[in-house]
Design a protein around this motif. Structure first.
Motif, PDB file in Angstrom:
ATOM      1  N   GLU A  84       0.824  -1.203   0.000  1.00 28.11           N
ATOM      2  CA  GLU A  84       0.000   0.000   0.000  1.00 28.11           C
ATOM      3  C   GLU A  84       0.863   1.259   0.000  1.00 28.11           C
ATOM      4  N   THR A 141       0.706   4.137  -2.927  1.00 22.50           N
ATOM      5  CA  THR A 141       0.434   5.541  -2.595  1.00 22.50           C
ATOM      6  C   THR A 141       1.529   6.445  -3.138  1.00 22.50           C
ATOM      7  N   ARG A 159      -8.507   4.232  -3.824  1.00 23.83           N
ATOM      8  CA  ARG A 159      -7.553   4.051  -2.732  1.00 23.83           C
ATOM      9  C   ARG A 159      -7.495   5.289  -1.849  1.00 23.83           C
ATOM     10  N   GLU A 160      -7.590   6.466  -2.455  1.00 20.70           N
ATOM     11  CA  GLU A 160      -7.574   7.695  -1.680  1.00 20.70           C
ATOM     12  C   GLU A 160      -8.785   7.774  -0.763  1.00 20.70           C
ATOM     13  N   GLN A 187      -8.063   5.544   2.236  1.00 22.40           N
ATOM     14  CA  GLN A 187      -7.092   6.176   3.120  1.00 22.40           C
ATOM     15  C   GLN A 187      -7.698   7.364   3.857  1.00 22.40           C
ATOM     16  N   GLU A 212      -9.510   6.033   6.768  1.00 20.75           N
ATOM     17  CA  GLU A 212      -8.573   5.666   7.821  1.00 20.75           C
ATOM     18  C   GLU A 212      -8.095   6.906   8.580  1.00 20.75           C
ATOM     19  N   ARG A 213      -7.869   8.000   7.863  1.00 21.21           N
ATOM     20  CA  ARG A 213      -7.439   9.224   8.532  1.00 21.21           C
ATOM     21  C   ARG A 213      -8.544   9.770   9.431  1.00 21.21           C
TER      22      ARG A 213
END
Length: 772
Positions: free
Chosen positions: A316, A320, A394-395, A398, A401-402
């Protein structure tokens, strides 16, 4: 003859069966014809017994119109429809000539709801689960459903034998009190968690991964040693993540069995796993499937080397990096797909990062729900994209997750659905807020400072802006400190953290013959400079004073006391590198800190103060033993004369086996033999933490350490009467680490090896255990 008689007998039997079947069929047909032949025509429908329900509502449920010819079957259907409406305890339909009388008895209204027999779960928590409400119609079905919800809540708390019985107490005016009588039973704890099929990692190591814990001596406080089915599902996932991050790509949890003990007072849980083989990275390269895109540029950002243990996190991270590089080159809709080739003989995985062109899809809008306190912008700034940008799945993951990493929400999910056109998407963000404030009252104990009182308040989402606010005080027998802090994590809408720290502290320690007072104001800005690095710049305005100096103290201390209160105005910076979480090796990590402060922008002091810290740790022997090495050092260079004792380094806590101020330069000519500290210090600490042959639920493990270092150098050694040379001190010792609900405690038993005659050894100390 016998054969003829047998055939005759069978014929008679068959005839009897046919005759019986025919008679039954005839009776059914006659009954049906009679019932259907009986019909009614009602010119009037009279309703009795209703109080709250309108007559029209009852007629609608009945479905019988005036003047309509109605069969007996239709009357039965009307009866069932009215009863199944859930509004009536009893229903009766009575044909009387051309009038149909419908008698109903309405369910009563709930006057109040009482919870009895509960001690472990409060009334407010139980009432929040119920669908039954005061001033609403009582329904036995709903009450039974509520009882099941209460029982489930007790099962979540580990009380699987709890029973809940709903009952009613009738009151006047067709009202009832609804009572839930609860028998709580005892907690059924998890007595043992074991594993089968694990070869490379012990049961003890795997139990540390799980959220579920075995019952221990603090079972009343921990609350994670009760059987919760949802928690077991979570444990299966974290167990898989644990093995995947260590290269076990075929790992499976085959099943989880939970059994009650013979006494039915505890659970025995067994995880049946299949580890598989551990794989490492083989050849790793970038492959471009887009014309005019140089794959060599993307090869340079790959930080995976052959022979490194496989980890999904490493994959990952590379993806990124590549997609970020594509954006920097102005390439939109670029997707990086890892193509894995497996080599079972060598147990390696070759990775081809294929750079392809994805579909042209744009973000139409971002919808946020569930945030009642937190402002939308706090959530939106966790996205690196805005409306109109190219869509990158994918962004989005993420970004979710942030959002979860903020610590402001119990849960956060980001889902994608098609927008107003096929080439657009809408991102739906659903968050569940949680309590972000805390007020702490407590006592603390330190072997050197004695017992103290601590009070603290912290709010991590001040006014819903994601800001942090904290204040508190901490006192002991001789010391007191008061702190206030405020931080804005997205200053000016960027990844720029702005903070303000205020501190006021006084000391009158039993290890020194003077008192100090310090007041400090320090604003700061910090921002990321690399994937694992962060830079902070700050300004500090400080006033410190040394007072109550005894007459027989060192001349250096007396001089500092005579100087009175001094103002220090300084600017500084700190660089931090930390890959303990984001590093490719889950068993190792490095923390580096380097800071410098320059005083002299006004004020009374001029100096350069430098401090460095390097810590590294790794797990060995199948992660049973943790090895740790810490190196620290600092120096102060003054430009306006002698350094002040409050500016110099004491070395306290750097080398175990010595009291505070127990080693370093000391004025032996002073009656008090004061420790005067030094301009330079250096220390190295080496530790090993390991399990002990004790029941695991005690939470006690062992440790060993070796410390070495010193404090030295003075601007004024009083004509050579103070020994400020570099003289190394060292110590060895054993530790006991005890994990308690109050925090991990560390009991150190030290034996100094290198010691001067004037040093003050300390053979035991108690502290909070930390990794670095």
């Amino acid at each position: 003859m016998a054969a003829c008689w047998g055939a005759f007998t069978q014929s008679v039997s068959l005839f009897k069966k046919l005759r019986f079947t025919g008679l039954a069929l005839l009776a059914f047909l006659v009954t049906t014809l009679v019932v259907n032949a009986q019909s009614y025509t009602f010119n009037t429908v009279q309703i009795e017994g209703n109080q709250r329900v309108e007559q029209g509502t009852i007629l609608t449920y009945a479905g019988i119109a005036r003047g309509e010819r109605v069969s007996a079957g239709r009357l039965n259907d009307a009866y069932q429809n009215i009863l199944e409406s859930g509004l009536f305890e009893s229903v009766e339909l009575e044909p009387r000539g051309s009038t149909l009388i419908i008698r109903v008895r309405e369910f009563p209204t709930i006057n109040r709801i009482s919870i009895e027999g509960n001690r472990r779960i409060k009334d407010e928590a139980i009432l929040g689960l119920l669908q039954s409400r005061p001033r609403r119609v009582y329904s036995p079905t709903v009450a039974e459903r509520d009882a099941a919800l209460i029982t489930q809540a007790y099962a979540q708390a580990g009380r699987f034998a709890a029973t809940v019985t709903p009952s009613i107490i009738r009151r006047s005016d067709n009202r009832v009190d609804l009572v839930f009588d609860i028998s709580e039973s005892g907690v059924i704890e998890i007595e043992r968690i074991s594993f089968t099929g694990n070869r490379d990692y012990s049961d003890r190591r795997l139990r540390r991964v799980l959220e579920t814990k075995q019952a221990g001596i603090f079972r009343q406080l921990i609350g994670r040693d009760t059987f919760v089915e949802d928690r077991i599902e979570f444990d299966k996932q974290v167990l898989r993540d644990f093995y995947l991050s260590r290269g076990y790509v075929d790992f499976q949890t085959l099943n989880v069995s939970s059994e009650l003990t013979r006494e039915r007072d505890a659970f025995l849980i067994t995880f049946n796993v299949r580890e598989g083989q551990q794989f490492k990275f083989g050849q790793v390269r970038a492959v471009s499937l887009i014309d005019n895109v140089d794959e060599e540029d993307f090869q340079d950002v790959i930080n995976i080397r052959p022979g490194v243990t496989y980890s999904p996190t490493a994959i990952e991270t590379v993806i990124t990096r590549m997609e970020r590089l594509a954006l920097q080159k102005g390439l939109n809709f670029v997707r990086v797909q890892p193509n894995v080739s497996r080599n079972d003989r060598q147990q390696t995985l070759d990775i081809n990062f294929e750079i392809t062109r994805g579909p042209r899809v744009f973000v139409e809008r971002i919808d946020i729900e569930g945030n009642t306190t937190t402002l939308d912008r706090v959530i939106r700034r966790q996205f690196r994209i805005v409306e109109g940008d190219p869509f990158n799945p994918r962004e989005i993951r993420q970004s979710a997750e942030r959002i979860r990493a903020l610590g402001l929400f119990a849960n956060a999910e980001a889902n994608v659905r098609e927008g107003s056109s096929p080439d657009t998407v809408i991102i739906d963000v659903d968050v569940e807020e949680q309590n972000t404030g805390s007020l702490n009252f407590g006592a603390n104990f330190n072997a050197n400072d004695g017992i103290g009182l601590a009070v603290g308040f912290r709010e991590r989402n001040f006014l819903g802006r994601g800001q942090s606010l904290s204040f508190g005080f901490n006192t002991s027998a001789d010391n007191a400190s008061y702190n206030f802090g405020f931080a804005e994590p997205a200053f000016l809408g960027r990844d720029l953290r702005f903070g303000i720290d205020l501190r006021y502290a006084t000391t009158d320690g039993r290890f020194s013959d003077y008192a100090t007072t310090l007041a400090r104001f320090s604003p700061s800005l910090s921002f990321p400079v690399s994937e694992n690095g962060r830079l902070s710049v700050r300004y500090a305005l400080q006033q410190d004073e040394i007072s109550d100096v005894e007459d027989d103290s060192s001349q250096l201390v007396i001089q500092d006391g005579d100087a009175g209160a001094l103002i220090t105005s300084s600017v500084g910076y700190s660089y931090t590198f930390d890959n303990r979480v984001t590093g490719l090796n889950p068993n190792a990590g490095i923390l580096l800190r380097f800071s410098q402060d320059i005083a002299g922008l006004g004020g009374d002091r001029e100096y350069l103060r430098t401090v460095a810290f390097l810590g590294a740790q790794t797990a060995v022997l199948n992660e049973e033993v943790t090895l740790r090495a810490i190196f620290e050092g600092g120096a102060i260079n003054t430009f306006d004369g002698n350094s002040r004792i409050t500016d110099r380094f004491s070395g306290n806590g750097k080398i175990r086996g010595f009291e505070p101020n127990g080693y370093g330069p000391r004025d032996l000519n002073a009656e008090n033999e004061d420790a005067v500290y030094g301009n330079i210090f250096a220390a190295a600490r080496f530790e090993a933490d390991f399990p002990l042959p004790l029941p695991e639920e005690y939470g006690i493990s062992g440790g060993a350490f070796f410390d070495i270092g010193s404090v030295w150098d003075l601007d004024d050694d009083l004509g050579g009467t103070i020994d400020d040379d570099l003289i190394l001190r060292s110590s060895v010792g054993l530790s006991f680490l005890w994990t308690t609900p109050l925090g991990p405690l560390r009991f150190n038993f030290a034996q100094p090896l290198s010691i001067e005659d004037y040093d003050n050894p300390q053979y035991f100390d108690l502290s909070i255990s930390t990794s670095f």
